[in-house]
Design an enzyme around this catalytic site. Structure first.
Site, PDB file in Angstrom:
ATOM      1  CG  ASN A   6      -1.768   1.193   1.368  1.00  0.00           C
ATOM      2  OD1 ASN A   6      -1.836   2.005   0.448  1.00  0.00           O
ATOM      3  ND2 ASN A   6      -2.444   1.340   2.506  1.00  0.00           N
ATOM      4  CG  LEU A   7       2.998   2.015  -3.437  1.00  0.00           C
ATOM      5  CD1 LEU A   7       3.467   2.399  -4.840  1.00  0.00           C
ATOM      6  CD2 LEU A   7       4.159   1.443  -2.638  1.00  0.00           C
ATOM      7  CE  LYS A   8      -0.061   3.105   4.775  1.00  0.00           C
ATOM      8  NZ  LYS A   8      -0.157   3.201   6.214  1.00  0.00           N
ATOM      9  CG  HIS A  88      -6.106   1.308   4.867  1.00  0.00           C
ATOM     10  ND1 HIS A  88      -5.679   2.306   5.702  1.00  0.00           N
ATOM     11  CD2 HIS A  88      -5.070   0.442   4.743  1.00  0.00           C
ATOM     12  CE1 HIS A  88      -4.421   2.067   6.048  1.00  0.00           C
ATOM     13  NE2 HIS A  88      -4.031   0.936   5.481  1.00  0.00           N
ATOM     14  CD  GLU A  90      -3.065   5.067   6.774  1.00  0.00           C
ATOM     15  OE1 GLU A  90      -3.011   5.144   5.542  1.00  0.00           O
ATOM     16  OE2 GLU A  90      -2.127   4.632   7.474  1.00  0.00           O
ATOM     17  CD  GLU A 157      -3.848  -3.303   6.994  1.00  0.00           C
ATOM     18  OE1 GLU A 157      -2.709  -3.516   6.601  1.00  0.00           O
ATOM     19  OE2 GLU A 157      -4.486  -2.287   6.715  1.00  0.00           O
ATOM     20  N   GLY A 163       1.723   1.692  10.839  1.00  0.00           N
ATOM     21  CA  GLY A 163       2.652   2.814  10.745  1.00  0.00           C
ATOM     22  C   GLY A 163       3.306   3.191  12.068  1.00  0.00           C
ATOM     23  CB  SER A 193       4.592  -2.372  12.213  1.00  0.00           C
ATOM     24  OG  SER A 193       4.105  -1.059  12.469  1.00  0.00           O
TER      25      SER A 193
HETATM   26  C1  PEP Z   1      -1.153  -0.314   5.972  1.00  0.00           C
HETATM   27  O1  PEP Z   1      -1.262   0.886   5.788  1.00  0.00           O
HETATM   28  O2  PEP Z   1      -1.967  -1.106   5.471  1.00  0.00           O
HETATM   29  C2  PEP Z   1      -0.062  -0.771   6.830  1.00  0.00           C
HETATM   30  C3  PEP Z   1      -0.105  -2.004   7.250  1.00  0.00           C
HETATM   31  O3  PEP Z   1       0.914   0.143   7.112  1.00  0.00           O
HETATM   32  P1  PEP Z   1       2.313  -0.173   7.854  1.00  0.00           P
HETATM   33  O4  PEP Z   1       2.908  -1.376   7.181  1.00  0.00           O
HETATM   34  O5  PEP Z   1       3.117   1.055   7.659  1.00  0.00           O
HETATM   35  O6  PEP Z   1       1.996  -0.440   9.274  1.00  0.00           O
END
Ligand code: PEP
Length: 238
Positions: A6-8, A88, A90, A157, A163, A193
């Site tokens: 996921n490049l966000k 997601h 976010e 998640e 993050g 993470s």
């Molecule tokens: C994500 O945004 O789906 C995610 C798992 O981020 P991170 O790996 O940075 O925790």
């Protein structure tokens, strides 16, 4: 196994193309057998490559219309995109998408046959309240979703792990994945993470069918390392 990136809100159109070129070359020269899925920002959407599925991080639940600032299925069609991330954390917690919006998105994209990566996971205060509270929370997130949809991939998640550098323990992941799989026997990814150093351990857990990775996937070299780590586990897990 699915290794999803996921490049966000990172990468431009040009750097995404370079990223995909590097990853594609890596996959083809290193006998990577796992499935690579990359979600670039909307401005960098591009057709999938031979060995990489490109998906949308988000889209509005309409083909087109008056939804300023959004893109719909017509815009995704232009790139042949047929995979989308929905729910997601976010989008739920920062953008403010509630259960109703998430459900409408799910229904719209399921109706037109998209592969849906559907994220669930609890915030810290729920985690601190214990396993039953976690499962009650997750159950609410999936209550109105058609869990028998054939192109559904779930991702657990935990919000507190995204993050933050704090990964859930193997025990946490095992327990929650087992419970989710009992409700919905679907492919189930872990996200939160994940990095090259913990990928193999997480992927080797029962009930983990892949990982959804943010931060550690943003550099192509790191994402290739994740694919390399998963290769070790896939060979022994199949
Ligand atoms: C994500 O945004 O789906 C995610 C798992 O981020 P991170 O790996 O940075 O925790």
């Amino acid at each position: 196994m699915i290794i999803a990136a996921n490049l966000k809100t990172n990468h431009t159109r040009r750097s995404t193309a370079e990223y995909l070129d590097k990853v594609e070359r890596y996959i083809e020269t290193n006998e990577i057998i796992d499935r690579a899925v990359v979600f670039p920002p909307s401005s960098a959407l591009t057709p999938s490559r031979r060995t990489i599925t490109v998906g949308a991080q988000n889209a509005y639940h309409a083909s087109n219309g008056s939804f300023t600032g959004e893109i719909g299925a017509d815009q995704l069609d232009e790139f042949g995109i047929k995979t989308i991330l929905i729910g997601h954390s976010e989008r739920r917690h920062i953008i403010g998408e509630g259960l109703d919006v998430v459900k409408r998105k799910f229904d719209f994209f399921a109706n037109i046959g998209y592969e849906i990566f559907f994220c669930v996971g609890e915030p810290l205060e729920i985690k601190e309240a214990g396993f039953d509270a976690v499962m009650t929370y997750i159950n609410k997130q999936i209550a109105d979703i058609n869990l028998t949809y054939e192109n559904l991939v779930l991702a657990y998640e935990p919000v507190w792990a995204i993050g933050t550098g704090k990964t859930a323990t193997s025990g946490d992941i095992l327990e929650v994945h087992k419970a989710i799989k009992n409700i919905a026997p679907k492919l189930l990814l872990y996200g939160g993470s994940v990095k090259p150093e913990n990928t193999a351990e997480i992927l080797s857990l029962e009930g983990v069918d892949g990982v959804l990775v943010g931060t550690a996937s943003w550099h192509s070299e790191n994402y290739c390392r994740l694919l390399e780590e998963s290769k070790k586990v896939s060979r022994s897990k199949v």
